[in-house]
Write a protein that holds these residues in place. Structure first.
Motif, PDB file in Angstrom:
ATOM      1  N   ALA A  72     -36.285  47.092  37.412  1.00  0.00           N
ATOM      2  CA  ALA A  72     -36.641  47.183  36.000  1.00  0.00           C
ATOM      3  C   ALA A  72     -38.149  47.177  35.787  1.00  0.00           C
ATOM      4  N   GLY A  73     -38.906  47.088  36.891  1.00  0.00           N
ATOM      5  CA  GLY A  73     -40.359  47.164  36.803  1.00  0.00           C
ATOM      6  C   GLY A  73     -41.084  45.844  36.706  1.00  0.00           C
ATOM      7  N   ALA A  74     -40.424  44.747  37.026  1.00  0.00           N
ATOM      8  CA  ALA A  74     -41.055  43.424  36.920  1.00  0.00           C
ATOM      9  C   ALA A  74     -42.353  43.365  37.717  1.00  0.00           C
ATOM     10  N   ARG A  75     -43.426  42.957  37.071  1.00  0.00           N
ATOM     11  CA  ARG A  75     -44.716  42.826  37.765  1.00  0.00           C
ATOM     12  C   ARG A  75     -44.784  41.546  38.575  1.00  0.00           C
ATOM     13  N   ALA A  76     -44.082  40.508  38.129  1.00  0.00           N
ATOM     14  CA  ALA A  76     -44.068  39.233  38.843  1.00  0.00           C
ATOM     15  C   ALA A  76     -42.643  38.708  38.896  1.00  0.00           C
ATOM     16  N   VAL A  77     -42.265  38.145  40.050  1.00  0.00           N
ATOM     17  CA  VAL A  77     -40.956  37.515  40.205  1.00  0.00           C
ATOM     18  C   VAL A  77     -41.182  36.028  40.444  1.00  0.00           C
ATOM     19  N   TYR A  78     -40.480  35.220  39.659  1.00  0.00           N
ATOM     20  CA  TYR A  78     -40.626  33.761  39.735  1.00  0.00           C
ATOM     21  C   TYR A  78     -39.266  33.165  40.066  1.00  0.00           C
ATOM     22  N   ARG A  79     -39.155  32.576  41.251  1.00  0.00           N
ATOM     23  CA  ARG A  79     -37.905  31.913  41.643  1.00  0.00           C
ATOM     24  C   ARG A  79     -37.940  30.482  41.140  1.00  0.00           C
ATOM     25  N   LYS A  80     -37.127  30.210  40.125  1.00  0.00           N
ATOM     26  CA  LYS A  80     -37.105  28.866  39.538  1.00  0.00           C
ATOM     27  C   LYS A  80     -36.247  27.958  40.412  1.00  0.00           C
ATOM     28  N   LEU A  81     -36.850  26.850  40.862  1.00  0.00           N
ATOM     29  CA  LEU A  81     -36.158  25.868  41.686  1.00  0.00           C
ATOM     30  C   LEU A  81     -35.902  24.597  40.896  1.00  0.00           C
ATOM     31  N   ASP A  82     -34.907  23.868  41.309  1.00  0.00           N
ATOM     32  CA  ASP A  82     -34.726  22.517  40.799  1.00  0.00           C
ATOM     33  C   ASP A  82     -35.854  21.647  41.340  1.00  0.00           C
ATOM     34  N   SER A  83     -36.457  20.824  40.493  1.00  0.00           N
ATOM     35  CA  SER A  83     -37.616  20.026  40.927  1.00  0.00           C
ATOM     36  C   SER A  83     -37.253  18.954  41.944  1.00  0.00           C
ATOM     37  N   THR A  84     -35.956  18.704  42.133  1.00  0.00           N
ATOM     38  CA  THR A  84     -35.541  17.777  43.192  1.00  0.00           C
ATOM     39  C   THR A  84     -34.856  18.535  44.335  1.00  0.00           C
ATOM     40  N   GLY A 126     -47.251  17.822  50.741  1.00  0.00           N
ATOM     41  CA  GLY A 126     -46.103  18.696  50.925  1.00  0.00           C
ATOM     42  C   GLY A 126     -44.763  18.039  50.682  1.00  0.00           C
ATOM     43  N   ARG A 127     -44.771  16.764  50.260  1.00  0.00           N
ATOM     44  CA  ARG A 127     -43.533  16.032  50.023  1.00  0.00           C
ATOM     45  C   ARG A 127     -43.327  15.833  48.532  1.00  0.00           C
ATOM     46  N   VAL A 128     -42.087  15.961  48.091  1.00  0.00           N
ATOM     47  CA  VAL A 128     -41.752  15.765  46.685  1.00  0.00           C
ATOM     48  C   VAL A 128     -41.542  14.277  46.409  1.00  0.00           C
ATOM     49  N   LEU A 129     -42.174  13.801  45.357  1.00  0.00           N
ATOM     50  CA  LEU A 129     -42.040  12.415  44.924  1.00  0.00           C
ATOM     51  C   LEU A 129     -41.394  12.381  43.543  1.00  0.00           C
ATOM     52  N   VAL A 130     -40.533  11.413  43.321  1.00  0.00           N
ATOM     53  CA  VAL A 130     -39.907  11.207  42.019  1.00  0.00           C
ATOM     54  C   VAL A 130     -40.418   9.874  41.477  1.00  0.00           C
ATOM     55  N   ARG A 131     -41.335   9.970  40.512  1.00  0.00           N
ATOM     56  CA  ARG A 131     -42.012   8.779  39.966  1.00  0.00           C
ATOM     57  C   ARG A 131     -42.609   7.928  41.086  1.00  0.00           C
ATOM     58  N   GLY A 132     -43.224   8.623  42.046  1.00  0.00           N
ATOM     59  CA  GLY A 132     -43.928   7.956  43.140  1.00  0.00           C
ATOM     60  C   GLY A 132     -43.085   7.631  44.342  1.00  0.00           C
ATOM     61  N   VAL A 133     -41.773   7.824  44.266  1.00  0.00           N
ATOM     62  CA  VAL A 133     -40.872   7.504  45.371  1.00  0.00           C
ATOM     63  C   VAL A 133     -40.513   8.789  46.112  1.00  0.00           C
ATOM     64  N   PRO A 134     -40.623   8.819  47.454  1.00  0.00           N
ATOM     65  CA  PRO A 134     -40.232  10.020  48.194  1.00  0.00           C
ATOM     66  C   PRO A 134     -38.823  10.468  47.822  1.00  0.00           C
ATOM     67  N   LEU A 135     -38.649  11.752  47.606  1.00  0.00           N
ATOM     68  CA  LEU A 135     -37.368  12.286  47.147  1.00  0.00           C
ATOM     69  C   LEU A 135     -36.198  11.820  47.997  1.00  0.00           C
ATOM     70  N   GLU A 137     -35.616   9.202  49.418  1.00  0.00           N
ATOM     71  CA  GLU A 137     -35.252   7.798  49.218  1.00  0.00           C
ATOM     72  C   GLU A 137     -34.627   7.545  47.856  1.00  0.00           C
ATOM     73  N   THR A 138     -34.441   8.587  47.067  1.00  0.00           N
ATOM     74  CA  THR A 138     -33.919   8.415  45.712  1.00  0.00           C
ATOM     75  C   THR A 138     -32.410   8.647  45.646  1.00  0.00           C
ATOM     76  N   GLU A 139     -31.821   8.090  44.603  1.00  0.00           N
ATOM     77  CA  GLU A 139     -30.391   8.291  44.382  1.00  0.00           C
ATOM     78  C   GLU A 139     -30.093   9.749  44.035  1.00  0.00           C
ATOM     79  N   VAL A 140     -31.042  10.410  43.396  1.00  0.00           N
ATOM     80  CA  VAL A 140     -30.861  11.820  43.049  1.00  0.00           C
ATOM     81  C   VAL A 140     -30.557  12.632  44.297  1.00  0.00           C
ATOM     82  N   TRP A 141     -31.335  12.394  45.353  1.00  0.00           N
ATOM     83  CA  TRP A 141     -31.154  13.143  46.594  1.00  0.00           C
ATOM     84  C   TRP A 141     -29.851  12.761  47.285  1.00  0.00           C
ATOM     85  N   ARG A 142     -29.560  11.475  47.318  1.00  0.00           N
ATOM     86  CA  ARG A 142     -28.319  11.036  47.968  1.00  0.00           C
ATOM     87  C   ARG A 142     -27.100  11.609  47.254  1.00  0.00           C
TER      88      ARG A 142
END
Length: 225
Positions: A72-84, A126-135, A137-142
């Motif tokens: 369709a002619g997109a000049r930019a492609v943005y892959r949206k990821l979940d932040s966790t 290079g590591r994702v933190l959730v409110r300062g806690v490594p991802l 180690e969070t319940e979100v990741w588990r």
């Protein structure tokens, strides 16, 4: 003209990015399934609804959506990821990078900045933190039960994309320093994972990467969008 195509793995992500880009004054449309966007849309957010499906199907949906956007002619492609980092992050990003490379006729640099400071998600070393806690180690990741490490560069590596980390001091070193860091990493890798803790960091990354001569495959949460 289609300026930006957002490839999101769920409807919430497509809408989040759509709202951010619409707020910047760009006519935006969220496309469900194979719905055709209005011709006047400058931004189209494609919802692949692929986060919870098996990996093979997720990759195929992402590939089709990316190819459709580029056709369709997109000049930019943005892959949206979940932040966790839930979903099939590495494999879907690899599909986007391959599709962009075929159409652009040159190997693109994947610029990944997953931070979303407004929700407490940041990236350092290079590591994702959730409110300062490594991802990892969070319940979100588990609760997500994602296989493999909670680290973007490792996810990319498992999908066949080599990655370098752009540390926070380079992001904040000024335009010349950041551009140099991006160029240096681009000579070594397929992708860069950029640290960011505040919106100004993401703005600096967007500005520097947009000025590169090499094609860019963008990736991140609604924060970078």
């Amino acid at each position: 003209m289609l300026d930006v195509a957002v490839i999101a793995d769920d409807l919430t992500g497509a809408a989040d990015c759509g709202v951010a880009l619409s707020a910047a004054g760009l006519p935006t449309f969220v496309a469900l399934a194979e719905a055709a966007p209005p011709r006047a849309s400058q931004v189209v957010a494609f919802d692949t609804d692929s986060r919870a499906v098996p990996e093979r199907e997720a990759v195929e949906r992402t590939r089709r959506a990316t190819e459709r956007a580029l056709a369709a002619g997109a000049r930019a492609v943005y892959r949206k990821l979940d932040s966790t980092l839930r979903g099939h992050v590495g494999r879907e990003l690899a599909a986007v990078v391959r599709a962009v490379g075929v159409v652009r006729g040159a190997r693109p640099l994947c610029v990944l900045a997953p931070a979303f400071p407004a929700t407490g998600r940041t990236t350092r070393g290079g590591r994702v933190l959730v409110r300062g806690v490594p991802l990892e180690e969070t319940e979100v990741w588990r609760d997500a039960r994602v296989a493999g490490p909670a680290e973007p560069a490792a996810m990319l590596g498992a999908a066949g994309l080599s990655a370098e980390v752009i540390p926070l001091d380079s992001v904040r070193g000024g335009p010349g320093v950041l551009r140099g860091a991006l160029l240096g990493a681009a000579a070594l890798a397929d992708a860069v994972v950029c640290d960011a803790e505040v919106d100004a960091d993401l703005a600096a990354i967007a500005t520097a990467a947009a000025g590169l001569d090499r094609p860019v495959a963008w990736a991140g949460s609604a924060g970078l969008a």
